[in-house]
Motif scaffolding. Structure first.
Motif, PDB file in Angstrom:
ATOM      1  N   PRO A 191      40.627  30.857  47.367  1.00 19.29           N
ATOM      2  CA  PRO A 191      40.853  29.451  47.731  1.00 19.29           C
ATOM      3  C   PRO A 191      41.746  28.695  46.746  1.00 19.29           C
ATOM      4  CG  PRO A 191      38.770  29.607  46.599  1.00 19.29           C
ATOM      5  CD  PRO A 191      39.352  31.014  46.644  1.00 19.29           C
ATOM      6  N   GLU A 192      42.075  29.334  45.634  1.00 16.42           N
ATOM      7  CA  GLU A 192      42.706  28.591  44.528  1.00 16.42           C
ATOM      8  C   GLU A 192      44.034  27.924  44.885  1.00 16.42           C
ATOM      9  OE1 GLU A 192      43.148  33.058  43.747  1.00 16.42           O
ATOM     10  OE2 GLU A 192      41.524  31.710  44.300  1.00 16.42           O
ATOM     11  N   ASP A 193      44.821  28.513  45.751  1.00 14.56           N
ATOM     12  CA  ASP A 193      46.110  27.901  46.087  1.00 14.56           C
ATOM     13  C   ASP A 193      45.997  26.829  47.169  1.00 14.56           C
ATOM     14  OD1 ASP A 193      47.384  29.517  44.236  1.00 14.56           O
ATOM     15  OD2 ASP A 193      47.999  31.007  45.731  1.00 14.56           O
ATOM     16  N   TYR A 194      44.850  26.736  47.794  1.00 12.84           N
ATOM     17  CA  TYR A 194      44.686  25.802  48.913  1.00 12.84           C
ATOM     18  C   TYR A 194      44.011  24.488  48.525  1.00 12.84           C
ATOM     19  CZ  TYR A 194      46.159  29.362  52.205  1.00 12.84           C
ATOM     20  OH  TYR A 194      46.892  30.288  52.900  1.00 12.84           O
ATOM     21  N   TRP A 195      43.489  24.423  47.318  1.00 12.72           N
ATOM     22  CA  TRP A 195      42.787  23.219  46.860  1.00 12.72           C
ATOM     23  C   TRP A 195      43.293  22.828  45.479  1.00 12.72           C
ATOM     24  CZ3 TRP A 195      39.266  20.476  49.679  1.00 12.72           C
ATOM     25  CH2 TRP A 195      38.759  21.094  50.818  1.00 12.72           C
ATOM     26  N   PRO A 196      43.388  21.523  45.197  1.00 11.97           N
ATOM     27  CA  PRO A 196      43.702  21.107  43.828  1.00 11.97           C
ATOM     28  C   PRO A 196      42.555  21.501  42.897  1.00 11.97           C
ATOM     29  CG  PRO A 196      43.799  19.239  45.365  1.00 11.97           C
ATOM     30  CD  PRO A 196      43.207  20.395  46.108  1.00 11.97           C
ATOM     31  N   ALA A 197      42.833  21.559  41.615  1.00 14.18           N
ATOM     32  CA  ALA A 197      41.774  21.829  40.638  1.00 14.18           C
ATOM     33  C   ALA A 197      40.676  20.778  40.788  1.00 14.18           C
ATOM     34  CB  ALA A 197      42.346  21.803  39.232  1.00 14.18           C
ATOM     35  N   LYS A 198      39.439  21.198  40.620  1.00 11.54           N
ATOM     36  CA  LYS A 198      38.299  20.292  40.820  1.00 11.54           C
ATOM     37  C   LYS A 198      38.366  19.045  39.957  1.00 11.54           C
ATOM     38  CE  LYS A 198      35.146  23.807  42.446  1.00 11.54           C
ATOM     39  NZ  LYS A 198      33.874  24.482  42.275  1.00 11.54           N
ATOM     40  N   ASP A 199      38.966  19.152  38.787  1.00  9.49           N
ATOM     41  CA  ASP A 199      39.020  18.003  37.879  1.00  9.49           C
ATOM     42  C   ASP A 199      40.315  17.202  38.016  1.00  9.49           C
ATOM     43  OD1 ASP A 199      40.664  19.932  36.798  1.00  9.49           O
ATOM     44  OD2 ASP A 199      39.932  19.672  34.741  1.00  9.49           O
ATOM     45  N   SER A 200      41.192  17.575  38.948  1.00  4.60           N
ATOM     46  CA  SER A 200      42.446  16.844  39.082  1.00  4.60           C
ATOM     47  C   SER A 200      42.225  15.498  39.771  1.00  4.60           C
ATOM     48  CB  SER A 200      43.478  17.665  39.852  1.00  4.60           C
ATOM     49  OG  SER A 200      43.063  17.867  41.178  1.00  4.60           O
ATOM     50  N   VAL A 201      43.004  14.539  39.321  1.00  2.00           N
ATOM     51  CA  VAL A 201      42.946  13.198  39.905  1.00  2.00           C
ATOM     52  C   VAL A 201      44.345  12.825  40.378  1.00  2.00           C
ATOM     53  CG1 VAL A 201      40.983  12.425  38.514  1.00  2.00           C
ATOM     54  CG2 VAL A 201      43.298  12.065  37.672  1.00  2.00           C
ATOM     55  N   CYS A 202      44.385  11.910  41.301  1.00  2.00           N
ATOM     56  CA  CYS A 202      45.695  11.514  41.818  1.00  2.00           C
ATOM     57  C   CYS A 202      45.994  10.071  41.465  1.00  2.00           C
ATOM     58  CB  CYS A 202      45.766  11.730  43.327  1.00  2.00           C
ATOM     59  SG  CYS A 202      45.056  10.446  44.346  1.00  2.00           S
ATOM     60  N   THR A 203      47.264   9.789  41.432  1.00  2.00           N
ATOM     61  CA  THR A 203      47.743   8.417  41.262  1.00  2.00           C
ATOM     62  C   THR A 203      48.103   7.884  42.654  1.00  2.00           C
ATOM     63  OG1 THR A 203      50.042   9.123  41.080  1.00  2.00           O
ATOM     64  CG2 THR A 203      48.746   9.037  39.017  1.00  2.00           C
ATOM     65  N   ASP A 204      48.454   6.617  42.703  1.00  2.00           N
ATOM     66  CA  ASP A 204      48.930   6.054  43.967  1.00  2.00           C
ATOM     67  C   ASP A 204      50.137   6.844  44.474  1.00  2.00           C
ATOM     68  OD1 ASP A 204      46.958   4.141  43.682  1.00  2.00           O
ATOM     69  OD2 ASP A 204      48.343   2.493  43.256  1.00  2.00           O
ATOM     70  N   ALA A 205      51.020   7.224  43.555  1.00  2.00           N
ATOM     71  CA  ALA A 205      52.214   7.979  43.932  1.00  2.00           C
ATOM     72  C   ALA A 205      51.846   9.360  44.481  1.00  2.00           C
ATOM     73  CB  ALA A 205      53.162   8.109  42.743  1.00  2.00           C
ATOM     74  N   ASP A 206      50.848  10.018  43.882  1.00  2.00           N
ATOM     75  CA  ASP A 206      50.406  11.327  44.365  1.00  2.00           C
ATOM     76  C   ASP A 206      49.852  11.219  45.786  1.00  2.00           C
ATOM     77  OD1 ASP A 206      50.986  12.575  41.894  1.00  2.00           O
ATOM     78  OD2 ASP A 206      48.979  12.108  41.131  1.00  2.00           O
ATOM     79  N   TRP A 207      49.015  10.208  46.006  1.00  2.00           N
ATOM     80  CA  TRP A 207      48.440   9.998  47.334  1.00  2.00           C
ATOM     81  C   TRP A 207      49.559   9.804  48.360  1.00  2.00           C
ATOM     82  CZ3 TRP A 207      43.370   9.959  49.164  1.00  2.00           C
ATOM     83  CH2 TRP A 207      43.187   9.469  50.455  1.00  2.00           C
ATOM     84  N   GLN A 208      50.499   8.935  48.017  1.00  2.00           N
ATOM     85  CA  GLN A 208      51.595   8.636  48.944  1.00  2.00           C
ATOM     86  C   GLN A 208      52.448   9.868  49.205  1.00  2.00           C
ATOM     87  OE1 GLN A 208      51.890   5.538  50.531  1.00  2.00           O
ATOM     88  NE2 GLN A 208      53.183   6.816  51.839  1.00  2.00           N
ATOM     89  N   LYS A 209      52.693  10.657  48.169  1.00  2.00           N
ATOM     90  CA  LYS A 209      53.481  11.880  48.329  1.00  2.00           C
ATOM     91  C   LYS A 209      52.760  12.864  49.257  1.00  2.00           C
ATOM     92  CE  LYS A 209      55.550  15.682  45.760  1.00  2.00           C
ATOM     93  NZ  LYS A 209      55.702  16.332  44.459  1.00  2.00           N
ATOM     94  N   THR A 210      51.466  13.031  49.048  1.00  2.00           N
ATOM     95  CA  THR A 210      50.683  13.919  49.911  1.00  2.00           C
ATOM     96  C   THR A 210      50.753  13.438  51.354  1.00  2.00           C
ATOM     97  OG1 THR A 210      49.184  14.589  48.130  1.00  2.00           O
ATOM     98  CG2 THR A 210      48.349  14.799  50.381  1.00  2.00           C
ATOM     99  N   TRP A 211      50.519  12.153  51.568  1.00  2.00           N
ATOM    100  CA  TRP A 211      50.541  11.578  52.912  1.00  2.00           C
ATOM    101  C   TRP A 211      51.922  11.744  53.559  1.00  2.00           C
ATOM    102  CZ3 TRP A 211      47.558  10.637  56.712  1.00  2.00           C
ATOM    103  CH2 TRP A 211      47.927   9.776  57.731  1.00  2.00           C
ATOM    104  N   ASP A 212      52.981  11.439  52.810  1.00  2.00           N
ATOM    105  CA  ASP A 212      54.337  11.556  53.342  1.00  2.00           C
ATOM    106  C   ASP A 212      54.668  13.003  53.713  1.00  2.00           C
ATOM    107  OD1 ASP A 212      54.670   8.822  52.976  1.00  2.00           O
ATOM    108  OD2 ASP A 212      55.910   9.036  51.169  1.00  2.00           O
ATOM    109  N   MET A 213      54.217  13.940  52.897  1.00  2.00           N
ATOM    110  CA  MET A 213      54.494  15.348  53.185  1.00  2.00           C
ATOM    111  C   MET A 213      53.725  15.826  54.414  1.00  2.00           C
ATOM    112  SD  MET A 213      54.771  16.829  49.308  1.00  2.00           S
ATOM    113  CE  MET A 213      55.311  18.472  49.734  1.00  2.00           C
TER     114      MET A 213
END
Length: 156
Positions: free
Chosen positions: A75-97
């Protein structure tokens, strides 16, 4: 309308969601202060879940169109690391992609040069139809999970 046109129309609608389930509306207007909130009794946050949807959808798209496709590790390539956090920019990038890949999937579905029931050129055991249904099914499952978790936490 021909059977092929009906199939393409219905697959396009299925990818968009919102027929028998909420679809991508589950993510709309999600409170930014909750992006990194852990979902109760789960190992991931709302952003982890959204990023997982993005990665899996892109992986299936790549599988259909890339002759040099490389299989991801589960599963490692399909999920971010458990301790990773996102910024507003990360969220927007994920959504846009996610939205960009949805557009690419709709273009593929509606390309009359592609026989949706034919085998994939680089993976003849699979068809375009199977992979499109897989994307729609996977997205529906996790968007439903997103919506339920949002409701449990009172984030509507």
């Amino acid at each position: 309308m021909t059977e092929d046109e009906v199939l393409r129309k219905e697959l396009t609608a299925l990818l968009a969601g919102g027929q028998a389930h909420l679809g991508f509306q589950a993510v709309e207007s999600f409170p930014r202060v909750e992006y990194n909130t852990h979902i109760p009794n789960m190992d991931y946050t709302f952003w982890h879940l959204l990023e997982h949807i993005r990665v899996a959808q892109r992986d299936i798209l790549d599988f259909m169109i890339d002759p040099d496709y490389k299989e991801l590790r589960w599963p490692e390539d399909y999920w971010p690391a458990k301790d990773s956090v996102c910024t507003d920019a990360d969220w927007q990038k994920t959504w846009d992609m996610i939205q960009a890949d949805q557009s690419r999937l709709r273009l593929l579905v509606n390309d009359p040069r592609i026989n949706l029931t034919s085998p994939l050129p680089y993976a003849p055991k699979y068809t375009y139809l199977r992979e499109i249904l897989l994307v729609a099914d996977h997205n529906a499952y996790h968007l439903g999970e997103f919506a339920i978790a949002r409701g449990i936490l009172g984030l509507w």
